[in-house]
Design an enzyme around this catalytic site. Sequence first.
Site, PDB file in Angstrom:
ATOM      1  N   GLU A 143       7.419 -47.034 -34.052  1.00 46.93           N
ATOM      2  CA  GLU A 143       7.707 -47.815 -35.248  1.00 46.93           C
ATOM      3  C   GLU A 143       8.159 -49.237 -34.930  1.00 46.93           C
ATOM      4  O   GLU A 143       7.942 -50.161 -35.711  1.00 46.93           O
ATOM      5  CB  GLU A 143       8.786 -47.111 -36.082  1.00 46.93           C
ATOM      6  CG  GLU A 143       8.362 -45.779 -36.684  1.00 46.93           C
ATOM      7  CD  GLU A 143       7.526 -45.936 -37.945  1.00 46.93           C
ATOM      8  OE1 GLU A 143       6.933 -47.012 -38.143  1.00 46.93           O
ATOM      9  OE2 GLU A 143       7.461 -44.974 -38.722  1.00 46.93           O
ATOM     10  N   THR A 188      19.017 -44.593 -29.129  1.00 45.66           N
ATOM     11  CA  THR A 188      17.619 -44.896 -28.820  1.00 45.66           C
ATOM     12  C   THR A 188      17.457 -45.833 -27.624  1.00 45.66           C
ATOM     13  O   THR A 188      16.380 -45.903 -27.048  1.00 45.66           O
ATOM     14  CB  THR A 188      16.902 -45.503 -30.035  1.00 45.66           C
ATOM     15  OG1 THR A 188      17.659 -46.590 -30.532  1.00 45.66           O
ATOM     16  CG2 THR A 188      16.738 -44.484 -31.131  1.00 45.66           C
ATOM     17  N   LYS A 209      17.025 -51.223 -34.844  1.00 44.70           N
ATOM     18  CA  LYS A 209      17.379 -50.608 -33.557  1.00 44.70           C
ATOM     19  C   LYS A 209      16.137 -50.178 -32.788  1.00 44.70           C
ATOM     20  O   LYS A 209      16.151 -50.114 -31.558  1.00 44.70           O
ATOM     21  CB  LYS A 209      18.350 -49.448 -33.781  1.00 44.70           C
ATOM     22  CG  LYS A 209      17.813 -48.295 -34.606  1.00 44.70           C
ATOM     23  CD  LYS A 209      17.065 -47.260 -33.791  1.00 44.70           C
ATOM     24  CE  LYS A 209      16.379 -46.233 -34.662  1.00 44.70           C
ATOM     25  NZ  LYS A 209      15.632 -45.228 -33.865  1.00 44.70           N
TER      26      LYS A 209
END
Length: 318
Positions: free
Chosen positions: A268, A240, A183
């Site tokens: 990330e 997100t 995600k």
Amino acid sequence: MIGVLGAGAFGTALAVALGRAGREVRLWARDAAQVEDMRRTRRNDLALPGVDLPDAVSVHAEIGETTGGEALLLAVPMQALGSLLSSHPEIGEAQPLVACCKGVDLNSLRGPVALIRDRRPGAVAAILTGPSFAADIARGLPTALTLAATDRGAALQDLLSTPTLRLYRTDDIVGAELGGALKNVIAIAAGVVIGSGLGDSARAALMTRGYAEMLRLSAALGARPETLAGLSGLGDLVLTCTSTQSRNFRYGQALGRGEGFDPWVTVEGIATARAVLRLAEGRGIDMPVTAMVDALASGRIALDDAVARLMSRPLKQE
């Protein structure tokens, strides 16, 4: 006692939530100066401004002072997890080790639990993941997360849940790991869409096609589809991709606007996109959104070319 390794925003927020619920928490920070400042001010304004540390939370500069309790939460960035485990033998196998990071290790192409099991084969390994922002957890706003474990899952669920932090348990570790990792990549792409002015309709389409990529790779790696449809997959994806509290989304926005981004902020999804493409290519899985993110982040393609490639993909049945 619960140990938390990593005094970034998320590690600090977990320490605050658990401490506020009456758990004894020992929080480790790698920077001795930061430790002294947090002890003096009872805050971590560097990572989580304006939040007081409960009395039940102590701050430590030595990892050995945080181990040996009921659980040890590893709240460090995914790409730092392997070196943390390798460099600190005092992180033993006596207590469960719970990963609190999302991604795929670039060197081993493993998720956090697989990495823990490789370095600490005798430890109970688990992952805590799902739709959450550190500021919300620290403020005591209602948050639900996924705890993925194959051993001692119920005990960890009881230990780490609080009145405002609800944990739902699964034994599908691969699905929980991949949902949280993938995600972030899609969130970067969603940020690019909004940052470049393509609009909310385009973002919805991007999220939908990105979710399809998440399902394809996860199924190939043995995850259950219902896990990806839960908190650690779809829930985290929605959060997100739609909030500027997400570092990955903000990074994508900056790419879309042609602006720079703070190099000290951990994103990330950048490393995850690179690692995931290696996993997908080895299995013949098509992941065009992930490929676009990797190409944009590495500067191999211009924004206009990336959008044109996605929009010119063959028309087919959904």
